[in-house]
Structures are given as structure tokens and as C-alpha cells.
Design an enzyme around this catalytic site. Structure first.
Site, mmCIF file in Angstrom:
data_model
loop_
_atom_site.group_PDB
_atom_site.id
_atom_site.type_symbol
_atom_site.label_atom_id
_atom_site.label_comp_id
_atom_site.label_asym_id
_atom_site.label_seq_id
_atom_site.Cartn_x
_atom_site.Cartn_y
_atom_site.Cartn_z
ATOM 1 N N SER A 12 60.000 -30.702 -4.981
ATOM 2 C CA SER A 12 61.429 -30.983 -5.137
ATOM 3 C C SER A 12 62.064 -30.279 -6.331
ATOM 4 O O SER A 12 63.277 -30.159 -6.396
ATOM 5 C CB SER A 12 61.670 -32.484 -5.247
ATOM 6 O OG SER A 12 61.194 -32.972 -6.479
ATOM 7 N N LYS A 55 63.325 -35.050 -12.192
ATOM 8 C CA LYS A 55 64.546 -34.438 -11.645
ATOM 9 C C LYS A 55 65.397 -33.892 -12.785
ATOM 10 O O LYS A 55 65.154 -34.153 -13.957
ATOM 11 C CB LYS A 55 65.382 -35.463 -10.860
ATOM 12 C CG LYS A 55 64.652 -36.151 -9.731
ATOM 13 C CD LYS A 55 64.291 -35.230 -8.602
ATOM 14 C CE LYS A 55 63.491 -35.992 -7.548
ATOM 15 N NZ LYS A 55 62.792 -35.133 -6.639
#
Length: 183
Positions: free
Chosen positions: A39, A80
């Protein structure tokens, strides 16, 4: 014989103190983390090992584009990039980030965008469509993975509470060819 016992006792004390210091550093200051998944590609790769600075947000606040590690709602730790800060209006139009109606460049994505067949990394959206509010709530962050098409992030799990943040990930230490200090 007394000298041998005394010397052994000193070594044991030194070892216990060293272990206590190491445990304190790992628990309170820095911790290793392994990137699990794709990701955050191309910035981070599956299996990269990083150091998480646990005190960075005790003495400062998260900034836009910091890479953070946080406890996700599913009970896992996610890594993230911070896109929206408290009070920000976030929108993507034509693969471009707008914060409070101002275009904000994301230079860390430029090379990756060129490698995408259709040329679009981030689909159009407004914050209200993703988390139900027009602005990032106070005490929360809006985060995205760099691999926008294959990331479970705030678009899926909502804004991240500040108290869920473990720390700032800023050093890749393994594998050696990925060794890097992230800005």
C-alpha cells in the site's frame, strides 16, 4: 572465591541494567516495524524494516506528508502518509490533491504516476464522501497509502484519531539497498 562471586554479580547487574535500558528505548522511544503489503509502494516495499520514532509527536505535531504508524480499527498497525490535518478540507480532482481549495503538489508520487497505464493514481473524491464530514475532525488525521489504487486507508477506515498514532516512521534500515531516511 569471594572475588569470583563479586565479579559474577557485577556482570549480572550490568546485563540486567543493559536489558532494562534496551527495553526502555524500544518501548518508549523507538521500535522496529516491518512493512506488510504494497500500500505504500513505491516509497516503501513489502518486507522493508523501519524504525518508528515513538516520541516525535510527544514533542511535536504530525505534519502533512509524514509517514506514520498507527493502530488501525482492525487491531493491526498500519503505515500510511498524512494527507489531511485537523480542520483541512481534502479533495482530489484529476489526480491532484487540493487542501482547503489550494492545489498541493505530491512530488513523491510523480515517478509512480508516470508508470500507471491510464495515468490516474488517485480517483476523484471529496472528504465528505469518504468520512462524512467536510473537514478533518479535530484530533484526527486523514491518511492515504502512496499506492492509492491498492491501499486500505482513511477512505475505508475513516479519519485516524491522534491517540492511535504509534509514531513517525522515518528510517528504512533493511534491506540494505533500501537504506533511507524519509523526509
Amino acid at each position: 572465591m569471594a572475588k569470583g562471586k563479586s565479579e559474577s554479580w557485577e556482570w549480572i547487574k550490568a546485563l540486567v541494567i543493559a536489558l532494562a535500558i534496551a527495553a526502555g528505548i524500544r518501548y518508549f522511544l523507538f521500535a522496529p516495524i516491518v512493512v506488510d503489503g504494497e500500500s505504500m509502494m513505491p516509497t516503501l516495499h513489502n518486507g522493508d524494516r523501519m524504525i518508528v520514532n515513538k516520541i516525535s509527536y510527544d514533542i511535536g505535531k504530525p505534519e502533512r506528508f509524514d509517514i506514520i504508524v498507527f493502530n488501525a480499527p482492525e487491531g493491526k498497525d498500519y503505515i500510511k502518509r498524512v494527507i489531511g490535518l485537523p480542520g483541512d478540507e481534502i479533495e482530489y480532482r484529476d489526480d491532484t490533491l487540493f487542501v482547503n481549495d489550494q492545489e498541493v503538489p505530491e512530488p513523491y508520487l510523480n515517478e509512480y504516476k508516470q508508470s500507471i497505464p491510464d495515468g490516474t493514481l488517485t480517483d476523484n473524491f471529496q472528504l465528505s464522501e469518504e468520512i462524512g464530514t467536510k473537514t478533518v475532525p479535530e484530533g484526527h488525521l486523514f491518511v492515504l497509502g502512496d499506492n492509492r489504487q491498492h491501499s486500505k486507508d482513511s477512505r475505508n477506515i475513516g479519519a485516524i484519531p491522534m491517540d492511535a498514532i504509534i509514531g513517525k516512521a522515518n528510517v528504512i534500515f533493511w534491506p540494505v539497498d533500501h537504506l533511507n531516511v524519509l523526509e
